[in-house]
Design an enzyme around this catalytic site. Structure first.
Site, short mmCIF file in Angstrom:
data_model
loop_
_atom_site.label_atom_id
_atom_site.label_comp_id
_atom_site.label_asym_id
_atom_site.label_seq_id
_atom_site.Cartn_x
_atom_site.Cartn_y
_atom_site.Cartn_z
CE1 TYR A 188 -43.98 29.08 85.80
CE2 TYR A 188 -45.22 31.23 85.08
CZ TYR A 188 -44.13 30.55 85.07
OH TYR A 188 -43.15 30.90 84.22
CG ASP B 141 -38.66 31.44 76.02
OD1 ASP B 141 -39.79 31.30 75.98
OD2 ASP B 141 -38.07 32.65 76.77
CE LYS C 2 -33.02 17.76 88.50
NZ LYS C 2 -31.83 17.08 87.68
CG ASP D 285 -31.03 17.50 84.08
OD1 ASP D 285 -31.95 16.77 83.93
OD2 ASP D 285 -30.07 17.10 84.95
#
Ligand code: IPM
Ligand code: MN
Length: 371
Positions: free
Chosen positions: A147, A259, A198, A231
Site C-alpha cells: 500500500y 472481507d 506468504k 492461502d
C-alpha cells in the site's frame, strides 16, 4: 498509569466526524445519533464536529485532504469517525486514497483492528456454526506492504509496458504490529494467535515476517502461536473458524481476509474497524464502502458504523458505554430490528432510532454492576 487513564476517561471527548460519500453520509448520521444517545445516558460529554471531506468537496474545489489536516486532527481531537469514501464521479478514487490512506499513513495508524464476531447464528453462511465458533480479531498492518505506493509504470500503454508495485516491509513496521497483536492477546487473556504470510513465495519481504515472528513469540510463552500461509488461512477460516482468536498479517492480506471474515459473520453490514496509533489520535470506520447504488435511499445498514463508534468509545476508555452500544446492536440483530440485509424491514434512520432508544431505555451499566 491506570489512575491517569481513568481520569482521562472522565474528560469530555472531541470526535471528528467525516461522513464522506454515498451511504457513508447516512450511516454516519445514525452512528452520531447513537453516540449522542449513549453520551446522554451516561452523563458524559461528547462533542462531534463534522468535516465535509469527500467527493462533493473534491469536485467543487479540488481539495481532498486539506493541507495540515493531520496536525489539526492530532491536536484538537480524541478520535476520528469516518463513514465511507468513493463516488462514481471520481473514478480514480483519488480523493478517497488521499483522505483514507492519507490519514492512515500521515497519522501513522499502524494497527488496523478488524473484529469478526457472529452476533446471531442465523447470519453465517457456514452450516452448523454458532456464535461460539466465530469470534476472532484480525490485526492488519496498516502503513506498509503493497500500500505504500512505491513503483511506477514504464512504457505505459505500449505492448512493452512494465508496471512495478513495491512491497515494503520494515523491521520496525513488522515488529510493532506483531507485538501489538501478542499484547492484545495477553491483555484479553486469549490463548491463540495465528500469524499469516506468504513466505514460501515472497522470500525476502515475508522472510522478515517469519524472523520477527520467531523472535516476538518467544516473549509470549503462554500464547499458543501458529502460522498459516495466507492461502491456507483463507481455507481454514471457512473450514473451522473456531480455531482462531487473534490473527496478525500484512496490509494486503489483512484487507482481503477481513472481507472474508466479515462475510462469515453476516456480511459487511456488521463489520467495524479501528485504525489505531496507540500513542495518538485513532480513526474508526465501517469496513464497507460507500455503495453508491444504495445511497440516499434509506436502505443502508448503519450497524457497522455504529459498531465502529462503539470500538471508538472503548478505545477512548469509555468501556461501559461501548458495551451499552454493542448490547443494543446485538439485541437489534437478534430481534430483527434491522435493515433488509440482516433480515429486517427497517430503514437506515429507523435502525439508528431503535438502537439509540434502546440505549436510552436501558441506560449505561457500570462495570461493577454488570454480571
Ligand atoms: C478497506 C478498503 C480500503 C483498503 C480501500 C478503499 C483503499 O478496502 O479499508 O479495507 O484497501 O484498505
Ligand atoms: Mn477492504
Amino acid at each position: 498509569m491506570n489512575a491517569l487513564r481513568v481520569a482521562r476517561a472522565e474528560e469530555k471527548k472531541r470526535i471528528a466526524v467525516i461522513p464522506g460519500d454515498g451511504i457513508g453520509v447516512e450511516v454516519t448520521a445514525e452512528a452520531s445519533k447513537v453516540l449522542r444517545a449513549v453520551s446522554t445516558a451516561a452523563g458524559r460529554e461528547l462533542e462531534l464536529v463534522e468535516f465535509d471531506w469527500g467527493a462533493e468537496r473534491y469536485l467543487r474545489d479540488g481539495v481532498s485532504l486539506p493541507p495540515g489536516a493531520e496536525e489539526m486532527l492530532r491536536r484538537e481531537f480524541d478520535a476520528i469517525l469516518i463513514g465511507a469514501l468513493g463516488d462514481p464521479r471520481v473514478p480514480s478514487m483519488k480523493h478517497a486514497a488521499d483522505i483514507l490512506l492519507g490519514l492512515r499513513f500521515k497519522l501513522d495508524l499502524f494497527v488496523n483492528a478488524r473484529p469478526i464476531e457472529l452476533l446471531d447464528s442465523r447470519l453465517t453462511p457456514l452450516r452448523d456454526r454458532t456464535e461460539r465458533d466465530i469470534h476472532f480479531i484480525v490485526f492488519r498492518e496498516n502503513t506498509e506492504g503493497l500500500y505504500v505506493g512505491m513503483g511506477g509504470i514504464f512504457k505505459k500503454g505500449t505492448p512493452e509496458e512494465i508496471a512495478i508495485q513495491e512491497d515494503v516491509n520494515t523491521r520496525k513496521g513488522v515488529e510493532r504490529i506483531m507485538r501489538y497483536a501478542f499484547e492484545y492477546a495477553r491483555q484479553h487473556k486469549l490463548r491463540r494467535l495465528c500469524m499469516s504470510d506468504k513466505s514460501n513465495a515472497l522470500i525476502y519481504g515475508h522472510d522478515l515476517w517469519q524472523r520477527v515472528f520467531a523472535q516476538v513469540r518467544e516473549e509470549y510463552p503462554e500464547i499458543e502461536s501458529t502460522h498459516w500461509y495466507i492461502d491456507a488461512l483463507s481455507m481454514q477460516m471457512v473450514k473451522d473458524p473456531s480455531q482462531f482468536q487473534v490473527i496478525v498479517t500484512c496490509n494486503m492480506f489483512g484487507d482481503i481476509i477481513s472481507d472474508l471474515g466479515a462475510q462469515l459473520a453476516g456480511g459487511m453490514g456488521l463489520a467495524p474497524s479501528g485504525n489505531i496509533n496507540p500513542e495518538s489520535v485513532s480513526l474508526f470506520e465501517p469496513v464497507h464502502g460507500s455503495a453508491p447504488k444504495y445511497a440516499g435511499k434509506n436502505l443502508a445498514n448503519p450497524l457497522a458504523a455504529i459498531l465502529a463508534a462503539a470500538m471508538m468509545l472503548d478505545h477512548l476508555g469509555w468501556a461501559d458505554e461501548a458495551v451499552a452500544v454493542q448490547t443494543a446492536v446485538r439485541t437489534s440483530v437478534r430481534e430483527k430490528q434491522t435493515a433488509r440485509d440482516l433480515g429486517g424491514s427497517l430503514g437506515t434512520h429507523e435502525v439508528g432510532d431503535w438502537v439509540a432508544n434502546y440505549i436510552i431505555k436501558q441506560g449505561v451499566q457500570r462495570a461493577g454492576a454488570r454480571v
